[in-house]
Design an enzyme around this catalytic site. Structure first.
Site, PDB file in Angstrom:
ATOM      1  N   TYR A   1      11.721   4.093   1.148  1.00  0.00           N
ATOM      2  CA  TYR A   1      10.623   4.444   0.232  1.00  0.00           C
ATOM      3  C   TYR A   1       9.695   5.467   0.884  1.00  0.00           C
ATOM      4  O   TYR A   1       8.477   5.299   0.905  1.00  0.00           O
ATOM      5  CB  TYR A   1       9.878   3.178  -0.192  1.00  0.00           C
ATOM      6  CG  TYR A   1      10.828   2.149  -0.750  1.00  0.00           C
ATOM      7  CD1 TYR A   1      11.397   2.315  -2.015  1.00  0.00           C
ATOM      8  CD2 TYR A   1      11.190   1.032   0.001  1.00  0.00           C
ATOM      9  CE1 TYR A   1      12.299   1.388  -2.518  1.00  0.00           C
ATOM     10  CE2 TYR A   1      12.081   0.096  -0.509  1.00  0.00           C
ATOM     11  CZ  TYR A   1      12.631   0.286  -1.758  1.00  0.00           C
ATOM     12  OH  TYR A   1      13.529  -0.636  -2.254  1.00  0.00           O
TER      13      TYR A   1
ATOM     14  N   HIS B   1       0.820  -1.209   0.000  1.00  0.00           N
ATOM     15  CA  HIS B   1       0.000   0.000   0.000  1.00  0.00           C
ATOM     16  C   HIS B   1       0.851   1.255   0.000  1.00  0.00           C
ATOM     17  O   HIS B   1       2.044   1.213   0.275  1.00  0.00           O
ATOM     18  CB  HIS B   1      -1.017   0.013   1.140  1.00  0.00           C
ATOM     19  CG  HIS B   1      -0.441   0.085   2.521  1.00  0.00           C
ATOM     20  ND1 HIS B   1       0.173  -0.980   3.143  1.00  0.00           N
ATOM     21  CD2 HIS B   1      -0.394   1.109   3.409  1.00  0.00           C
ATOM     22  CE1 HIS B   1       0.553  -0.633   4.359  1.00  0.00           C
ATOM     23  NE2 HIS B   1       0.234   0.646   4.540  1.00  0.00           N
TER      24      HIS B   1
ATOM     25  N   HIS C   1       0.643   5.423   1.229  1.00  0.00           N
ATOM     26  CA  HIS C   1      -0.003   6.548   1.913  1.00  0.00           C
ATOM     27  C   HIS C   1       0.637   7.813   1.379  1.00  0.00           C
ATOM     28  O   HIS C   1       1.866   7.877   1.242  1.00  0.00           O
ATOM     29  CB  HIS C   1       0.244   6.513   3.426  1.00  0.00           C
ATOM     30  CG  HIS C   1      -0.410   5.390   4.143  1.00  0.00           C
ATOM     31  ND1 HIS C   1      -1.781   5.214   4.178  1.00  0.00           N
ATOM     32  CD2 HIS C   1       0.113   4.392   4.892  1.00  0.00           C
ATOM     33  CE1 HIS C   1      -2.055   4.150   4.915  1.00  0.00           C
ATOM     34  NE2 HIS C   1      -0.922   3.628   5.351  1.00  0.00           N
TER      35      HIS C   1
END
Length: 164
Positions: A154, A63, A65
């Site tokens: 990341y 995922h 954000h």
């Protein structure tokens, strides 16, 4: 669930506001880090089509954000769509061919790469921004990927800016 029981999602479009967005892979398939260059290219493609600033971002295996601030407030759903579509069109089959999906998803032409929807929250003020940004940067620690937020490679926190 009957149609009358379906939730009625209403997006808030406020000019000069930022939006906290979460995109999740289908069935939490951990393919994003393995395809980080493709994901970066997906963002470059999206930024070539839409004018927006990424104010904070963290990518985890399944995922993403981020907080973005679009120049045109109503474009953030299209921004998300463009990122997902580009990634889906170019993602190698080996990363998702093993994942079963429903007949309805297949019929609609979906690849088993992304969940259909995304989470969004309109950032209402500075305190909301600070709390949301802290949540984003702490996410790799929360999921056990690193002990310190700064160690997650990341994340825009590591770079000190997000326009790269």
């Amino acid at each position: 669930m009957l149609e009358s029981e379906m939730p009625n999602y209403k997006r808030m479009y406020r000019q000069n506001h930022s939006y906290f967005l979460t995109m999740v892979t289908y069935r939490r398939n951990p393919i994003l880090i393995e395809n980080i260059e493709l994901l970066r290219e997906s963002f470059r493609y999206s930024k070539s089509k839409f004018d927006y600033k990424i104010e904070a971002i963290v990518v985890l295996p399944d995922h993403i954000h981020m907080i973005i601030k679009p120049k045109i407030r109503t474009e953030y759903p299209e921004i998300i769509r463009s990122i997902k579509n580009y990634f889906s069109r170019h993602c190698p089959l080996q990363y998702y061919q093993h994942i079963e999906q429903s007949k309805s998803r297949r019929k609609e032409g979906y690849k088993p790469i992304w969940q259909k929807r995304f989470y969004e929250h309109t950032i209402r003020n500075e305190k909301d921004f600070i709390l949301t940004e802290a949540y984003i940067y702490h996410n790799p620690v929360k999921h056990g990927w690193v002990k310190n937020e700064q160690d997650w490679q990341y994340s825009s926190r590591r770079f000190g800016n997000t326009e790269h």
